[in-house]
Scaffold this motif. Structure first.
Motif, short mmCIF file in Angstrom:
data_model
loop_
_atom_site.label_atom_id
_atom_site.label_comp_id
_atom_site.label_asym_id
_atom_site.label_seq_id
_atom_site.Cartn_x
_atom_site.Cartn_y
_atom_site.Cartn_z
N GLY A 102 0.80 -1.22 0.00
CA GLY A 102 0.00 0.00 0.00
C GLY A 102 0.83 1.26 0.00
N GLU A 103 0.20 2.34 0.47
CA GLU A 103 0.82 3.66 0.43
C GLU A 103 1.90 3.81 1.50
N ASN A 104 2.78 4.79 1.26
CA ASN A 104 3.86 5.09 2.19
C ASN A 104 3.30 5.89 3.37
N PHE A 105 3.35 5.31 4.56
CA PHE A 105 2.79 5.95 5.75
C PHE A 105 3.87 6.53 6.67
N TRP A 106 5.15 6.39 6.28
CA TRP A 106 6.23 6.83 7.15
C TRP A 106 6.35 8.35 7.14
N PRO A 107 6.77 8.95 8.27
CA PRO A 107 6.97 10.41 8.30
C PRO A 107 7.95 10.87 7.23
N THR A 108 7.66 12.00 6.64
CA THR A 108 8.49 12.52 5.55
C THR A 108 9.95 12.66 5.95
N ALA A 109 10.19 12.99 7.21
CA ALA A 109 11.56 13.23 7.68
C ALA A 109 12.46 12.01 7.54
N ILE A 110 11.89 10.81 7.56
CA ILE A 110 12.73 9.61 7.49
C ILE A 110 12.57 8.86 6.16
N HIS A 111 11.88 9.46 5.18
CA HIS A 111 11.72 8.80 3.88
C HIS A 111 13.05 8.34 3.27
N PRO A 112 14.14 9.14 3.38
CA PRO A 112 15.42 8.68 2.79
C PRO A 112 15.97 7.41 3.45
N ASN A 113 15.49 7.10 4.65
CA ASN A 113 15.99 5.93 5.38
C ASN A 113 15.10 4.70 5.19
N VAL A 114 14.01 4.84 4.45
CA VAL A 114 13.05 3.74 4.31
C VAL A 114 13.02 3.27 2.86
N ILE A 115 13.23 1.98 2.67
CA ILE A 115 13.13 1.36 1.34
C ILE A 115 11.76 0.70 1.25
N ARG A 116 10.98 1.11 0.26
CA ARG A 116 9.63 0.56 0.09
C ARG A 116 9.39 0.21 -1.37
N ARG A 117 8.69 -0.91 -1.58
CA ARG A 117 8.29 -1.27 -2.94
C ARG A 117 6.80 -1.55 -3.03
N GLY A 118 6.08 -1.27 -1.93
CA GLY A 118 4.63 -1.38 -1.93
C GLY A 118 4.10 -2.79 -1.93
#
Length: 273
Positions: free
Chosen positions: A45-61
């Protein structure tokens, strides 16, 4: 406490799937304390992580499984210039003192570059100062709470992505040993609790160690048995052959654990009635 100058460049790696509030709080603690970290999130699904840590999160949905996630963390951590990844499952409790203790332990003991993996949750025997906690050889380790030498991981091709969940840590350890790397256990790291967020029933064995009793889905059992048979066959053909006994024995150990889990679970339910 004085420590030698350390070459350790550590990043914390975590794989998540529908993470709990406690897991998210631990990850945000890392961000707030300035501790380097990478998360591979398997939540669809959608990216629910806080914007501040987006560079630290790998997501492929998609939920691509633990193997794909760990392999991606291996590669991303090394590309970012880190020497080691300290991996935690999402349900493992740890705190800032855990990371500090491991940094100090590494700085004092300066393990050889042939140490492919150091497991900091082998058998917790009470907290000790890091300089007094000695590492010793072990034959196998779980991924969770392990300090992974990223150069060693790269040389063996990282974690396998052939399997979805079961047997991935056994396969990784086996290939490290096949390529001449050491597996080490350390017993006295503070702040780690592998049971707090785990569902199931707990008991204390004759050696005073806490044990988890939980009935696993049949599909998960078959997948683990398949992985163990695969590893048994490979160790017989490729060596070292003493691992064939370890893997084959674990087929029966895991079956026994599941029978015990069924008995314990239903006995407890009847007793509570």
């Amino acid at each position: 406490m004085e420590t030698m100058k350390s070459s350790l460049k550590l990043v914390v790696g975590i794989v998540t799937y529908h993470p709990s509030q406690q897991t998210c709080e631990r990850i945000m603690m890392l961000a707030e304390k300035g501790i380097p970290f990478l998360v591979f999130d398997n939540t669809p699904g959608e990216n629910f992580w806080p914007t501040a840590i987006h560079p630290n999160v790998i997501r492929r949905g998609l939920n691509l499984g633990l193997g794909v996630a760990l392999k991606a963390l291996d590669e991303a951590s090394q590309q970012a210039g880190y020497s080691h990844m300290l991996y935690f499952d999402e349900d493992i409790v740890f705190d800032e003192n855990t990371i500090l203790w491991i940094h100090q332990w590494y700085g004092h003991h300066q393990p050889d570059s042939r140490a492919g993996l150091i497991w900091f949750n082998y058998h917790f025997k009470g907290a000790k100062a890091p300089e007094k906690s000695e590492a010793y050889p072990i034959k196998i380790a779980m991924s969770a709470c392990s300090l992974i030498n990223l150069e060693a991981a790269s040389l063996i091709g990282g974690h396998t992505d052939r399997w979805f969940l079961e047997g991935i840590d056994y396969d990784f350890c086996f290939r490290l040993v096949q390529n001449g790397f050491q597996l080490l256990g350390v017993d006295h790291c503070p702040g780690i609790d592998p049971f707090a967020n785990q569902p199931g029933i707990f008991y204390t064995d004759k050696k005073g160690r806490k044990r988890l009793v939980r009935i696993q889905p049949m599909k998960r059992l078959w997948n683990f048995w398949y992985a163990l048979l695969d590893l048994t066959w490979r160790s017989l053909i490729q060596g070292p052959r003493n691992y064939a006994y370890l893997f084959f024995r674990n087929i029966f150990t895991y079956a026994y654990d599941q029978i015990s889990a069924i008995c314990w679970t239903y006995w407890i339910r009847l007793w509570k009635k």
